[in-house]
Design a protein around this motif. Structure first.
Motif, mmCIF file in Angstrom:
data_model
loop_
_atom_site.group_PDB
_atom_site.id
_atom_site.type_symbol
_atom_site.label_atom_id
_atom_site.label_comp_id
_atom_site.label_asym_id
_atom_site.label_seq_id
_atom_site.Cartn_x
_atom_site.Cartn_y
_atom_site.Cartn_z
ATOM 1 N N VAL A 791 -0.596 -2.221 4.732
ATOM 2 C CA VAL A 791 -1.696 -2.202 3.772
ATOM 3 C C VAL A 791 -1.179 -1.814 2.381
ATOM 4 N N GLN A 792 -0.305 -0.822 2.320
ATOM 5 C CA GLN A 792 0.245 -0.396 1.032
ATOM 6 C C GLN A 792 0.975 -1.561 0.350
ATOM 7 N N ARG A 793 1.741 -2.320 1.117
ATOM 8 C CA ARG A 793 2.485 -3.446 0.552
ATOM 9 C C ARG A 793 1.538 -4.535 0.037
ATOM 10 N N LEU A 794 0.476 -4.828 0.822
ATOM 11 C CA LEU A 794 -0.482 -5.849 0.406
ATOM 12 C C LEU A 794 -1.213 -5.448 -0.869
ATOM 13 N N VAL A 795 -1.566 -4.159 -0.973
ATOM 14 C CA VAL A 795 -2.272 -3.692 -2.170
ATOM 15 C C VAL A 795 -1.362 -3.749 -3.388
ATOM 16 N N LEU A 796 -0.106 -3.311 -3.234
ATOM 17 C CA LEU A 796 0.820 -3.314 -4.365
ATOM 18 C C LEU A 796 1.126 -4.728 -4.842
ATOM 19 N N ASP A 797 1.099 -5.686 -3.903
ATOM 20 C CA ASP A 797 1.383 -7.072 -4.267
ATOM 21 C C ASP A 797 0.170 -7.800 -4.842
ATOM 22 N N SER A 798 -1.010 -7.198 -4.689
ATOM 23 C CA SER A 798 -2.231 -7.855 -5.163
ATOM 24 C C SER A 798 -2.370 -7.745 -6.678
ATOM 25 N N GLU A 799 -3.300 -8.526 -7.210
ATOM 26 C CA GLU A 799 -3.565 -8.470 -8.653
ATOM 27 C C GLU A 799 -4.044 -7.086 -9.060
ATOM 28 N N LEU A 800 -4.879 -6.455 -8.211
ATOM 29 C CA LEU A 800 -5.375 -5.115 -8.519
ATOM 30 C C LEU A 800 -4.223 -4.125 -8.532
ATOM 31 N N GLY A 801 -3.298 -4.253 -7.573
ATOM 32 C CA GLY A 801 -2.157 -3.355 -7.505
ATOM 33 C C GLY A 801 -1.237 -3.523 -8.700
ATOM 34 N N GLN A 802 -1.029 -4.766 -9.128
ATOM 35 C CA GLN A 802 -0.190 -5.014 -10.296
ATOM 36 C C GLN A 802 -0.789 -4.376 -11.542
ATOM 37 N N THR A 803 -2.128 -4.391 -11.622
ATOM 38 C CA THR A 803 -2.798 -3.861 -12.806
ATOM 39 C C THR A 803 -2.750 -2.344 -12.860
ATOM 40 N N HIS A 804 -2.998 -1.683 -11.705
ATOM 41 C CA HIS A 804 -3.182 -0.233 -11.700
ATOM 42 C C HIS A 804 -1.977 0.566 -11.215
ATOM 43 N N LEU A 805 -1.025 -0.089 -10.535
ATOM 44 C CA LEU A 805 0.016 0.702 -9.875
ATOM 45 C C LEU A 805 1.445 0.243 -10.154
ATOM 46 N N SER A 806 1.612 -0.899 -10.807
ATOM 47 C CA SER A 806 2.946 -1.484 -10.909
ATOM 48 C C SER A 806 3.923 -0.618 -11.692
ATOM 49 N N GLU A 807 3.471 0.070 -12.700
ATOM 50 C CA GLU A 807 4.374 0.849 -13.541
ATOM 51 C C GLU A 807 4.188 2.353 -13.360
ATOM 52 N N ARG A 808 3.646 2.767 -12.236
ATOM 53 C CA ARG A 808 3.407 4.187 -11.983
ATOM 54 C C ARG A 808 4.113 4.615 -10.699
ATOM 55 N N LYS A 809 4.512 5.882 -10.661
ATOM 56 C CA LYS A 809 5.210 6.407 -9.493
ATOM 57 C C LYS A 809 4.195 6.906 -8.463
ATOM 58 N N VAL A 810 4.224 6.307 -7.277
ATOM 59 C CA VAL A 810 3.319 6.689 -6.193
ATOM 60 C C VAL A 810 3.917 7.877 -5.433
ATOM 61 N N LYS A 811 3.199 9.009 -5.440
ATOM 62 C CA LYS A 811 3.675 10.206 -4.740
ATOM 63 C C LYS A 811 3.299 10.198 -3.260
ATOM 64 N N LYS A 812 2.082 9.779 -2.983
ATOM 65 C CA LYS A 812 1.604 9.791 -1.593
ATOM 66 C C LYS A 812 0.480 8.784 -1.440
ATOM 67 N N VAL A 813 0.308 8.269 -0.213
ATOM 68 C CA VAL A 813 -0.737 7.285 0.071
ATOM 69 C C VAL A 813 -1.480 7.717 1.331
ATOM 70 N N PHE A 814 -2.805 7.706 1.259
ATOM 71 C CA PHE A 814 -3.640 8.053 2.410
ATOM 72 C C PHE A 814 -4.471 6.832 2.811
ATOM 73 N N LEU A 815 -4.420 6.470 4.098
ATOM 74 C CA LEU A 815 -5.238 5.383 4.635
ATOM 75 C C LEU A 815 -6.267 5.986 5.570
ATOM 76 N N SER A 816 -7.553 5.804 5.267
ATOM 77 C CA SER A 816 -8.615 6.403 6.078
ATOM 78 C C SER A 816 -8.631 5.791 7.473
ATOM 79 N N PRO A 817 -8.688 6.616 8.516
ATOM 80 C CA PRO A 817 -8.739 6.079 9.885
ATOM 81 C C PRO A 817 -10.117 5.553 10.263
ATOM 82 N N ARG A 818 -11.148 5.911 9.499
ATOM 83 C CA ARG A 818 -12.521 5.547 9.888
ATOM 84 C C ARG A 818 -13.128 4.470 8.993
ATOM 85 N N THR A 819 -12.862 4.543 7.718
ATOM 86 C CA THR A 819 -13.460 3.585 6.784
ATOM 87 C C THR A 819 -12.376 2.767 6.113
ATOM 88 N N ALA A 820 -12.744 1.617 5.574
ATOM 89 C CA ALA A 820 -11.794 0.730 4.902
ATOM 90 C C ALA A 820 -11.506 1.264 3.506
#
Length: 828
Positions: A791-820
């Motif tokens: 999921v992290q890879r798909l988001v980073l490769d998406s247009e939204l990921g390119q806009t908000h995350l491409s030039e920033r350092k990601v410290k940690k990622v949380f994926l909810s087990p219950r909700t999308a």
């Protein structure tokens, strides 16, 4: 032909839980100054009466709703009970029946609210529901209270179980039409060799002046009821041989997967059934003054362990220490097995073969042979008191103890001139009653003057509920087999060992007698906690104080402030009628279900607990109906095709939330009984509907159906309010949904999840957060939606990921087990 309404509504003990306005309208309240004042204030009319909807859910409207709907709901369920079809699947929900010791308390309200709510819910799901009510009316409290007041125990009991209650409730244990069958079952136990009389050292309560079973003495050696230090006496008493069923009761626990926590308590009480019991007669040889021996004509019984030095290191040490001789009965073989020797017909058998053969022969000879544990004792049921079921036995000088013939039952209690509660069994002084003829030889005999422990009465009442008017036998087998086992059994933690053990024993016995098919009487067990009030007591003296007696600002001594079981003596009790009068029936029901899971204690504090939230939620439900009726009264015909794309998305979200709520609430009401979690989910759906835009509210079928589902799922818990809400929503102008059917809300089917909602989608929309702030959504395949790296890879490769995350350092990622939802934590 059974209905939970017909069985529960008539009795005030359950009326507070099921519709307390029945109690509020009874003469003692209605004719009081408070009652006249309350009823005089309820003057506003309802929509159900006039067709005019009041916009606000004020206290006077609440009172009118409950007053209006109570008799109508009751009458409808009475009609339904006559129309029940036998083709419906049964559901038996049962609360442990109460002791009519006087005033109601909040514990009664909790247990009967839970059972009534489950009964309503299961009926809406299409089940034929049995939810009966009765009174455990024999016992020491009534007798002691009657003695204190110079009254007859029967008169005292009937004061709290009036004629109407007796007429409509299913069983009252102090009535002859019930206890004659308790006596019948005792006779069957006696005929099967499971009821016997013996002289034994017994537990004596010096305050209540009666014998106690081992189970009725706590770890500190005190009486379970009076609290007195128990004494030991040698008395001749009646016992029921529950030890014969120890192995059966222990093994059957494996078939009860939903007795959370209680199975271990039952297993520990029974103990490991690795031994076997035998009945030995001990002949006492008496040597008289003439240096001649003779056998004592009377034999007595004792409990002992049979020592076999070959079989036990402890027995071996004891025999050697006492210089005892013994014959070896076991031979060790080269392969490590053991074979019996010097054991007559059992010689040559292996240990396992010999154990099975010896126990089988003992059973054939009726001298024991039943697997049991070393810690379990037979059930002592004799009580030296008046107010209990007479033991149906007579003592004949020629025949010994003889059971009263079944055709002569019941043996009813004689009227006593006076009772003292001290000394011998009171029935010994009822000479005309005691003296009788032996049923066998017709010679002079005397009736048994002890009465049965009240736990015997409550050990089989769940059977009688299935056929409460039968005058020929305790119950018909086909009716008991239809209803049993009880689907949900509800009661207090304090009965998790004794009562359940006795009830299970009687069920196993009745099955062996061919009375029923099922061994175990209860499928699911719902153990409820207490409702506790805050207590204040002086630290030095332990004296309990009333809250109003305490000056919290200028206290000169320390106080112990804690939460304890509600009690008048502790000044922390609540009168349920006062609570109902202040907040309303439905509010109290919702509070009890919402404040805590059933097994947890509730700490009653109206200022800080769940009560304000429950009151607000009811008003919000009312406002939703008010909004929908207001929108549909404007004359603009609703048309879903007028909704824009954004509004369609909003309506789709309502549809999803509705189905999610139905799925979750149904699970909570059937599986884990987390009613508080179910109510929380309904509150969440209420929030969703409350935030709906006016166009979605007016033009979407999704809003209508979600509101209908919300009211339907509220109905088992708050039947009065839901009835009025349903009437209001079903009579809106130009309804879009066919689900809005006229008729009482409790007669509607429980809502079900739309099939489309259950279909697994190929893709899911994932909400993306950056530093806990939403920034958009990304569509990902369902099969990888729980895989963090994918999921992290798909988001980073998406247009939204390119806009908000491409030039920033990601410290940690949380994926909810219950909700999308995925949350990226980054350096700013």
């Amino acid at each position: 032909e059974k209905s939970c309404w017909r069985r529960g509504m008539a009795a005030p003990l359950s009326s507070l839980a099921q519709c307390p306005l029945a109690v509020l309208r009874c003469g003692s309240f209605r004719d009081s100054p408070l009652g006249r004042s309350v009823l005089s204030r309820v003057t506003r009319t309802l929509f159900s009466q006039t067709g005019v909807w009041d916009k606000d859910y004020r206290p006077e409207i609440r009172q009118k709703v409950e007053q209006w709907w109570h008799p109508r709901i009751m009458e409808q369920w009475r009609k339904d009970s006559l129309e029940e079809g036998s083709n419906k699947k049964k559901f038996y929900v049962l609360s442990m029946f109460p002791y009519p010791s006087g005033r109601l308390h909040m514990g009664h309200v909790r247990v009967y609210t839970i059972s009534d709510m489950i009964g309503h819910f299961q009926r809406m799901r299409g089940h034929q529901v049995l939810n009966p009510m009765g009174f455990d009316a024999f016992g020491l409290p009534a007798e002691n209270a009657a003695i204190e007041r110079g009254l007859d125990p029967e008169d005292w009991t009937r004061k709290y179980v009036n004629k109407q209650q007796i007429t409509f409730s299913e069983v009252t244990t102090c009535l002859p039409d019930y206890y004659m069958w308790t006596q019948y079952l005792f006779v069957k136990l006696f005929e099967a060799g499971l009821a016997y009389q013996k002289e034994a050292v017994v537990n004596w309560d010096p305050v209540d002046q009666t014998v106690l079973a081992d189970e009725q003495v706590d770890e500190s050696g005190r009486s379970w009821r009076s609290g007195a230090v128990v004494e030991q006496k040698l008395l001749t008493q009646w016992f029921i041989k529950t030890t014969n069923y120890a192995k059966s009761l222990l093994d059957a626990l494996a078939d009860l997967p939903e007795w959370y926590g209680v199975k271990a308590m039952q297993a520990n009480w029974i103990g490991e059934c690795t031994g076997c019991n035998f009945d030995f007669k001990l002949k006492v040889i008496v040597t008289n003054l003439m240096v001649t021996d003779h056998v004592c004509p009377s034999c007595f019984f004792t409990l002992c362990l049979l020592g076999i030095p070959d079989n036990s290191e402890e027995d071996l040490c004891s025999a050697r220490a006492l210089n005892l001789k013994w014959s070896s009965v076991l031979k060790s073989n080269p392969d490590g097995t053991q074979t019996l020797i010097n054991s007559a017909e059992f010689s040559g058998l292996s240990r396992t073969e010999a154990f099975n053969s010896i126990t089988q022969k003992a059973r054939e000879l009726k001298v024991g042979g039943h697997l049991t544990s070393s810690k379990l004792r037979d059930w002592l049921i004799s009580r030296q008191r008046y107010w209990g079921t007479p033991i149906p036995m007579v003592h004949c000088g020629s025949c010994g103890p003889v059971a009263v013939p079944v055709k002569e039952l019941p043996i009813t209690l004689p009227k006593m001139v006076s009772l003292s509660g001290k000394g011998a069994s009171p029935l010994e002084f009822a000479h005309d009653w005691v003296n009788c003829k032996c049923p066998r030889c017709k010679g002079p005999a005397r009736r048994e003057t002890d009465t049965m422990d009240t736990f015997v009465d409550s050990a089989w009442y769940y059977f009688r509920y299935t056929d409460p008017r039968n005058t020929q036998r305790p119950f018909e087998r086909h009716l008991a087999d239809h209803w049993l086992p009880v689907d949900v059994y509800i009661g207090g933690k304090e009965h998790a060992v004794m009562h359940l053990y006795y009830a299970r024993f009687f069920s196993h016995f009745c099955r062996d007698q061919g009375f029923v098919t099922h061994k175990e009487p209860f499928r699911k067990l719902l153990v409820q906690g207490l409702i506790k009030g805050q207590t204040f007591k002086r630290a030095n003296s332990g004296q309990y104080l009333k809250r109003e007696e305490i000056d919290f600002t200028g206290m000169t001594q320390s106080l112990e402030i804690t939460w304890e079981k509600m009690s008048k003596s502790k000044h922390n009790g609540l009168d349920p009628q006062d609570v109902v009068q202040q907040y309303g029936v439905d509010t109290v029901r919702l509070y009890i279900l919402y404040a805590a899971p059933p097994e947890q204690d509730i700490l009653w504090n109206v200022k800080t607990d769940a009560l304000p939230g429950v009151l607000r939620w009811q008003s919000r439900l009312w406002q939703l109906v008010t909004k929908l009726r207001g929108a549909r009264s404007l004359g603009d015909f609703p048309n879903p095709s007028l909704l824009k794309k954004k509004e369609q998305t909003e309506a789709r979200k309502i549809w999803q939330n509705k189905n999610y709520a139905i799925q979750e609430v149904t699970t909570h009401f059937t599986e884990d009984f987390l009613f508080n979690a179910g109510i929380s989910r309904l509150m969440g759906l209420t929030n969703t509907l409350s935030s709906a835009t006016i166009r979605v509210l007016h033009h979407s079928v999704e809003f209508e159906e979600a509101l209908a589902a919300l009211i339907l799922m509220t109905a088992p818990m708050a039947p009065h309010l839901a009835s009025e809400l349903w009437a209001g929503v079903c009579q809106i102008q130009n309804p879009l949904s066919p689900l809005l059917q006229k008729g009482d809300v409790l007669q509607q089917p429980w809502p079900t999840v739309d099939p489309e909602y259950l279909e697994t989608p190929d893709f899911v929309e994932l909400t993306v957060l950056v530093n806990n702030k939403g920034c958009g959504k990304v569509t990902v395949p369902v099969q990888v939606s729980k895989d963090l790296e994918a999921v992290q890879r798909l988001v980073l490769d998406s247009e939204l990921g390119q806009t908000h995350l491409s030039e920033r350092k990601v410290k940690k990622v949380f994926l909810s087990p219950r909700t999308a939802l995925i949350n990226f934590l980054i350096d700013e």
